[in-house]
Motif scaffolding. Structure first.
Motif, PDB file in Angstrom:
ATOM      1  N   ASN A  29      -2.015  89.293  66.394  1.00 29.54           N
ATOM      2  CA  ASN A  29      -1.160  88.122  66.620  1.00 29.54           C
ATOM      3  C   ASN A  29      -0.612  87.597  65.302  1.00 29.54           C
ATOM      4  N   ILE A  30      -1.452  87.531  64.282  1.00 28.27           N
ATOM      5  CA  ILE A  30      -0.996  87.048  62.973  1.00 28.27           C
ATOM      6  C   ILE A  30       0.060  87.990  62.409  1.00 28.27           C
ATOM      7  N   GLY A  31      -0.160  89.285  62.530  1.00 26.88           N
ATOM      8  CA  GLY A  31       0.845  90.246  62.076  1.00 26.88           C
ATOM      9  C   GLY A  31       2.165  90.052  62.796  1.00 26.88           C
ATOM     10  N   SER A  32       2.100  89.826  64.090  1.00 26.47           N
ATOM     11  CA  SER A  32       3.320  89.579  64.875  1.00 26.47           C
ATOM     12  C   SER A  32       3.991  88.276  64.468  1.00 26.47           C
ATOM     13  N   MET A  58      -3.998  93.284  60.566  1.00 28.65           N
ATOM     14  CA  MET A  58      -2.852  92.374  60.525  1.00 28.65           C
ATOM     15  C   MET A  58      -1.635  93.101  59.966  1.00 28.65           C
ATOM     16  N   THR A  59      -1.810  93.822  58.863  1.00 28.79           N
ATOM     17  CA  THR A  59      -0.659  94.466  58.225  1.00 28.79           C
ATOM     18  C   THR A  59      -0.093  95.608  59.063  1.00 28.79           C
ATOM     19  N   LYS A  60      -0.912  96.192  59.910  1.00 27.98           N
ATOM     20  CA  LYS A  60      -0.413  97.239  60.799  1.00 27.98           C
ATOM     21  C   LYS A  60       0.664  96.681  61.737  1.00 27.98           C
ATOM     22  N   MET A 148       0.920  81.744  78.326  1.00 31.12           N
ATOM     23  CA  MET A 148       1.330  83.074  77.877  1.00 31.12           C
ATOM     24  C   MET A 148       0.768  83.301  76.494  1.00 31.12           C
ATOM     25  N   ASN A 149       0.861  84.524  76.014  1.00 28.48           N
ATOM     26  CA  ASN A 149       0.378  84.874  74.689  1.00 28.48           C
ATOM     27  C   ASN A 149       1.042  83.978  73.653  1.00 28.48           C
ATOM     28  N   VAL A 150       0.277  83.546  72.657  1.00 30.00           N
ATOM     29  CA  VAL A 150       0.778  82.618  71.640  1.00 30.00           C
ATOM     30  C   VAL A 150       1.988  83.187  70.893  1.00 30.00           C
ATOM     31  N   VAL A 151       2.005  84.474  70.658  1.00 29.13           N
ATOM     32  CA  VAL A 151       3.135  85.086  69.949  1.00 29.13           C
ATOM     33  C   VAL A 151       4.383  85.078  70.829  1.00 29.13           C
TER      34      VAL A 151
END
Length: 169
Positions: A29-32, A58-60, A148-151
């Motif tokens: 989620n953070i990566g997104s 995350m970086t992926k 829904m998903n936070v992202v």
């Protein structure tokens, strides 16, 4: 012909929007969030919480946008939001509450920079931050689920905010 990252004609711009994440701790989620912060040209991403995973998982997902998005990590979202409010930012929280306003009818002001606060994947935004907020907005949902998903929710909110700000610039 399909365009690539190298030949699109999008105009790069930065909007006066800061995204504050209240205890979002899922690495993908953070990566997104880095990717959408880059895509929507927001000024800054502030990740708040005790255990923010900035490693390989995350970086992926971020696809190197963590190298181009201005960001910081803080232990407390409440401290960050209070400080930004004192500096004159308008605090808009994305959360479903008994008094939240639909994003479809909310008018974002270009008079002050915007802070969009999003919350924990399971528990949402803390009550303390809800009380600090100038407005709380939600995304109308028409199915059986109430979240829904936070992202995904952040994508919708940043699209609407930047769309409205673009009209006012």
């Amino acid at each position: 012909m399909q365009l690539t990252h190298y030949n699109t004609t999008f105009t790069k711009r930065t909007f006066p929007v800061t995204l504050v994440c209240d205890n979002v701790t899922n690495a993908p989620n953070i990566g997104s969030l880095f990717r959408i912060a880059d895509a929507f040209g927001i000024e800054k991403l502030i990740l708040c919480g005790q255990h923010i995973p900035l490693g390989r998982k995350m970086t992926k997902t971020s696809r190197a946008t963590e190298k181009t998005v201005l960001y910081e990590v803080s232990d407390s979202a409440s401290v960050v939001v209070k400080s930004l409010k004192e500096k004159g930012f308008q605090i808009i929280t994305l959360e479903i509450t008994d008094s939240s306003t639909s994003i479809h009818t909310f008018k974002f002001s270009a008079e002050k920079p915007v802070v969009l606060v999003i919350g924990d994947e399971n528990f949402g935004v803390s009550d303390h931050i809800l009380k600090l907020s100038d407005a709380t907005i939600h995304i109308d949902m028409f199915g059986h689920n109430s979240s829904m998903n936070v992202v995904q929710a952040t994508n919708i909110a940043l699209y609407e905010i930047t769309k409205q700000l673009l009209k006012n610039l």
